[in-house]
Design a protein around this motif. Structure first.
Motif, mmCIF file in Angstrom:
data_model
loop_
_atom_site.group_PDB
_atom_site.id
_atom_site.type_symbol
_atom_site.label_atom_id
_atom_site.label_comp_id
_atom_site.label_asym_id
_atom_site.label_seq_id
_atom_site.Cartn_x
_atom_site.Cartn_y
_atom_site.Cartn_z
ATOM 1 N N LEU A 1 5.162 3.768 -5.777
ATOM 2 C CA LEU A 1 5.053 5.109 -6.359
ATOM 3 C C LEU A 1 3.598 5.493 -6.593
ATOM 4 C CD1 LEU A 1 7.981 5.163 -8.971
ATOM 5 C CD2 LEU A 1 7.943 6.118 -6.658
ATOM 6 N N VAL A 2 2.804 4.526 -7.057
ATOM 7 C CA VAL A 2 1.372 4.775 -7.242
ATOM 8 C C VAL A 2 0.734 5.133 -5.899
ATOM 9 C CG1 VAL A 2 -0.837 3.744 -7.887
ATOM 10 C CG2 VAL A 2 1.202 3.258 -9.247
ATOM 11 N N GLN A 3 1.074 4.386 -4.859
ATOM 12 C CA GLN A 3 0.530 4.656 -3.528
ATOM 13 C C GLN A 3 0.911 6.054 -3.056
ATOM 14 O OE1 GLN A 3 2.362 2.833 -0.003
ATOM 15 N NE2 GLN A 3 0.333 2.038 0.536
ATOM 16 N N GLU A 4 2.172 6.450 -3.265
ATOM 17 C CA GLU A 4 2.618 7.773 -2.837
ATOM 18 C C GLU A 4 1.894 8.877 -3.607
ATOM 19 O OE1 GLU A 4 4.960 8.961 -0.317
ATOM 20 O OE2 GLU A 4 4.080 7.044 0.254
ATOM 21 N N PHE A 5 1.641 8.652 -4.883
ATOM 22 C CA PHE A 5 0.924 9.660 -5.663
ATOM 23 C C PHE A 5 -0.512 9.788 -5.177
ATOM 24 C CE2 PHE A 5 -0.884 11.880 -9.218
ATOM 25 C CZ PHE A 5 0.156 12.656 -9.701
ATOM 26 N N GLU A 6 -1.117 8.646 -4.820
ATOM 27 C CA GLU A 6 -2.473 8.683 -4.269
ATOM 28 C C GLU A 6 -2.498 9.452 -2.954
ATOM 29 O OE1 GLU A 6 -5.479 7.541 -5.416
ATOM 30 O OE2 GLU A 6 -4.421 7.299 -7.314
ATOM 31 N N LYS A 7 -1.502 9.232 -2.112
ATOM 32 C CA LYS A 7 -1.417 9.968 -0.850
ATOM 33 C C LYS A 7 -1.276 11.460 -1.107
ATOM 34 C CE LYS A 7 0.800 6.456 2.092
ATOM 35 N NZ LYS A 7 2.029 6.142 2.868
ATOM 36 N N THR A 8 -0.524 11.795 -2.154
ATOM 37 C CA THR A 8 -0.329 13.211 -2.462
ATOM 38 C C THR A 8 -1.645 13.863 -2.865
ATOM 39 O OG1 THR A 8 1.968 12.838 -3.120
ATOM 40 C CG2 THR A 8 0.916 14.835 -3.941
ATOM 41 N N LEU A 9 -2.392 13.193 -3.716
ATOM 42 C CA LEU A 9 -3.673 13.748 -4.154
ATOM 43 C C LEU A 9 -4.701 13.798 -3.027
ATOM 44 C CD1 LEU A 9 -4.228 12.184 -7.689
ATOM 45 C CD2 LEU A 9 -3.580 14.520 -7.147
ATOM 46 N N ALA A 10 -4.758 12.738 -2.248
ATOM 47 C CA ALA A 10 -5.813 12.628 -1.239
ATOM 48 C C ALA A 10 -5.451 13.259 0.096
ATOM 49 C CB ALA A 10 -6.158 11.157 -1.024
ATOM 50 N N ILE A 11 -4.161 13.386 0.384
ATOM 51 C CA ILE A 11 -3.743 13.846 1.709
ATOM 52 C C ILE A 11 -2.862 15.094 1.634
ATOM 53 C CG2 ILE A 11 -2.499 13.220 3.812
ATOM 54 C CD1 ILE A 11 -3.211 10.270 3.151
ATOM 55 N N PHE B 1 -3.504 -1.866 -10.474
ATOM 56 C CA PHE B 1 -2.783 -1.543 -9.251
ATOM 57 C C PHE B 1 -3.679 -1.500 -8.013
ATOM 58 C CE2 PHE B 1 0.258 0.109 -12.380
ATOM 59 C CZ PHE B 1 1.436 -0.414 -11.868
ATOM 60 N N GLY B 2 -4.976 -1.717 -8.180
ATOM 61 C CA GLY B 2 -5.875 -1.658 -7.034
ATOM 62 C C GLY B 2 -5.846 -0.290 -6.380
ATOM 63 N N VAL B 3 -5.886 0.765 -7.209
ATOM 64 C CA VAL B 3 -5.668 2.126 -6.737
ATOM 65 C C VAL B 3 -6.686 2.569 -5.686
ATOM 66 C CG1 VAL B 3 -5.701 4.551 -7.461
ATOM 67 C CG2 VAL B 3 -4.421 2.875 -8.788
ATOM 68 N N ASP B 4 -7.919 2.107 -5.815
ATOM 69 C CA ASP B 4 -8.974 2.596 -4.916
ATOM 70 C C ASP B 4 -8.683 2.315 -3.448
ATOM 71 O OD1 ASP B 4 -10.456 3.693 -6.961
ATOM 72 O OD2 ASP B 4 -11.638 1.876 -7.295
ATOM 73 N N THR B 5 -7.920 1.252 -3.179
ATOM 74 C CA THR B 5 -7.629 0.904 -1.790
ATOM 75 C C THR B 5 -6.132 0.816 -1.515
ATOM 76 O OG1 THR B 5 -7.778 -1.471 -2.315
ATOM 77 C CG2 THR B 5 -9.798 -0.372 -1.553
ATOM 78 N N ILE B 6 -5.316 1.292 -2.435
ATOM 79 C CA ILE B 6 -3.873 1.077 -2.333
ATOM 80 C C ILE B 6 -3.248 1.791 -1.134
ATOM 81 C CG2 ILE B 6 -3.136 3.003 -3.804
ATOM 82 C CD1 ILE B 6 -1.071 1.048 -5.023
ATOM 83 N N VAL B 7 -3.796 2.942 -0.741
ATOM 84 C CA VAL B 7 -3.234 3.663 0.400
ATOM 85 C C VAL B 7 -3.361 2.839 1.670
ATOM 86 C CG1 VAL B 7 -3.485 5.707 1.867
ATOM 87 C CG2 VAL B 7 -3.582 5.942 -0.620
ATOM 88 N N GLU B 8 -4.505 2.186 1.838
ATOM 89 C CA GLU B 8 -4.739 1.399 3.043
ATOM 90 C C GLU B 8 -4.167 -0.009 2.948
ATOM 91 O OE1 GLU B 8 -7.158 2.780 1.231
ATOM 92 O OE2 GLU B 8 -7.820 4.497 2.451
ATOM 93 N N ASP B 9 -4.189 -0.603 1.755
ATOM 94 C CA ASP B 9 -3.914 -2.031 1.619
ATOM 95 C C ASP B 9 -2.455 -2.385 1.369
ATOM 96 O OD1 ASP B 9 -6.589 -2.315 1.922
ATOM 97 O OD2 ASP B 9 -7.016 -2.881 -0.152
ATOM 98 N N PHE B 10 -1.712 -1.515 0.708
ATOM 99 C CA PHE B 10 -0.358 -1.888 0.283
ATOM 100 C C PHE B 10 0.670 -1.564 1.362
ATOM 101 C CE2 PHE B 10 3.590 -0.931 -2.221
ATOM 102 C CZ PHE B 10 3.874 -2.253 -2.536
ATOM 103 N N ASP B 11 1.399 -2.580 1.797
ATOM 104 C CA ASP B 11 2.437 -2.417 2.818
ATOM 105 C C ASP B 11 3.805 -2.577 2.162
ATOM 106 O OD1 ASP B 11 3.972 -2.287 5.078
ATOM 107 O OD2 ASP B 11 3.457 -4.291 5.800
ATOM 108 N N PHE B 12 4.485 -1.458 1.955
ATOM 109 C CA PHE B 12 5.811 -1.483 1.329
ATOM 110 C C PHE B 12 6.857 -1.587 2.437
ATOM 111 C CE2 PHE B 12 9.233 0.539 -1.354
ATOM 112 C CZ PHE B 12 9.251 -0.453 -2.317
#
Length: 270
Positions: free
Chosen positions: A92-102, A31-42
């Motif tokens: 959903l992966v991106q949102e979970f990353e935002k939850t953990l990091a932000i 899923f490219g999790v390490d950069t998914i918050v910045e890179d993925f445009d839903f």
């Protein structure tokens, strides 16, 4: 992080722990999790929310973010016409990353205590056996696999509301097969749920369609607002810095990897 969860210390064997870790590392790569918050445009999010209403809104009385899904309003057939299952799961992966990091760090700062789990409200009004068409089953199976790879430590209390007698019967049959730690956090309630929710959540933090007083009128409704202390520093959609009201949140010490490393990520000696 969704695929590399907060702790492995509850695992019963070294082999099982290693397999879980390997699965999560592969998941991160897929899923490219390490950069998914910045890179993925839903970009189809607004359309998706019409057919799968869900999102974060406010905090409970302990300061934990509240996640809401209106499962009874899901239309899987139309959902899959505006997005793909792969893109939706990636969102959903991106949102979970935002939850953990932000979201968690911002909530921790606002509550002046460590926050690392959420409160979930799952509205199942209208959900019955006929709701589980083949496309719906495929979506749920994919989501179940994603969530099964996660540690239950990040899952706080869940309220399943508007449960019909049939749903309660189904829950009674399914519950014995669910991890006891997860099942213990779930309360299944009928349509008299308001007083139970207000025990945990202030009325001003609860959407009006759930018996609260909030409607987020100027933001297109509660399911679009992403209301919460995390918005003091970051915009809801991009996670970009807007106003530094949360000391230290924008620096690298609260990046995804640093936040992860602050958790108990280690194997117990067996």
């Amino acid at each position: 992080m969704l695929c590399l969860s907060t702790t492995l210390k509850a695992e019963s064997s070294m082999t099982k722990s290693q397999n879980l870790l390997n699965n999560r590392l592969h998941c991160r790569q897929d899923f490219g999790v390490d950069t998914i918050v910045e890179d993925f445009d839903f970009k189809e999010l607004d359309e998706v929310r019409k057919y799968y209403p869900q999102g974060y809104h406010g905090v409970d009385k302990q300061g934990k973010p509240i996640y809401i899904e209106r499962l009874g309003k899901v239309n899987v057939d139309r959902l899959l016409k505006v997005t793909t299952l792969t893109r939706y799961v990636k969102y959903l992966v991106q949102e979970f990353e935002k939850t953990l990091a932000i979201r968690y760090p911002a909530c921790s700062t606002a509550a002046n205590t460590h926050i690392d789990s959420s409160t979930t409200i799952l509205d199942v009004e209208g959900v019955g056996l006929k709701s589980f068409t083949r496309p719906a089953q495929e979506v749920l199976m994919h989501l179940r696999k994603i969530y099964a790879d996660n540690d239950s430590k990040t899952r706080g209390q869940m309220f399943i509301i508007n449960a019909s007698p049939g749903f309660k019967l189904l829950w009674s049959a399914v519950k014995p097969f669910i991890d006891p730690d997860i099942a213990s956090k779930i309360q299944v309630i009928g349509n008299k749920y308001r007083s139970k929710l207000l025990e945990m959540i202030d009325e001003s933090e609860l959407p009006d369609f759930l018996g609260g007083s909030c409607n987020c009128m100027y933001e297109g409704g509660c399911m679009k607002s992403d209301k919460g202390p995390w918005k003091d520093t970051y915009t809801a959609e991009s996670g970009s810095e807007t106003e530094d009201k949360t000391p230290g949140l924008a620096n690298s010490d609260l990046s995804m990897d640093s936040f992860q490393s602050s958790q108990d990520l280690k194997l117990e000696k067996l």
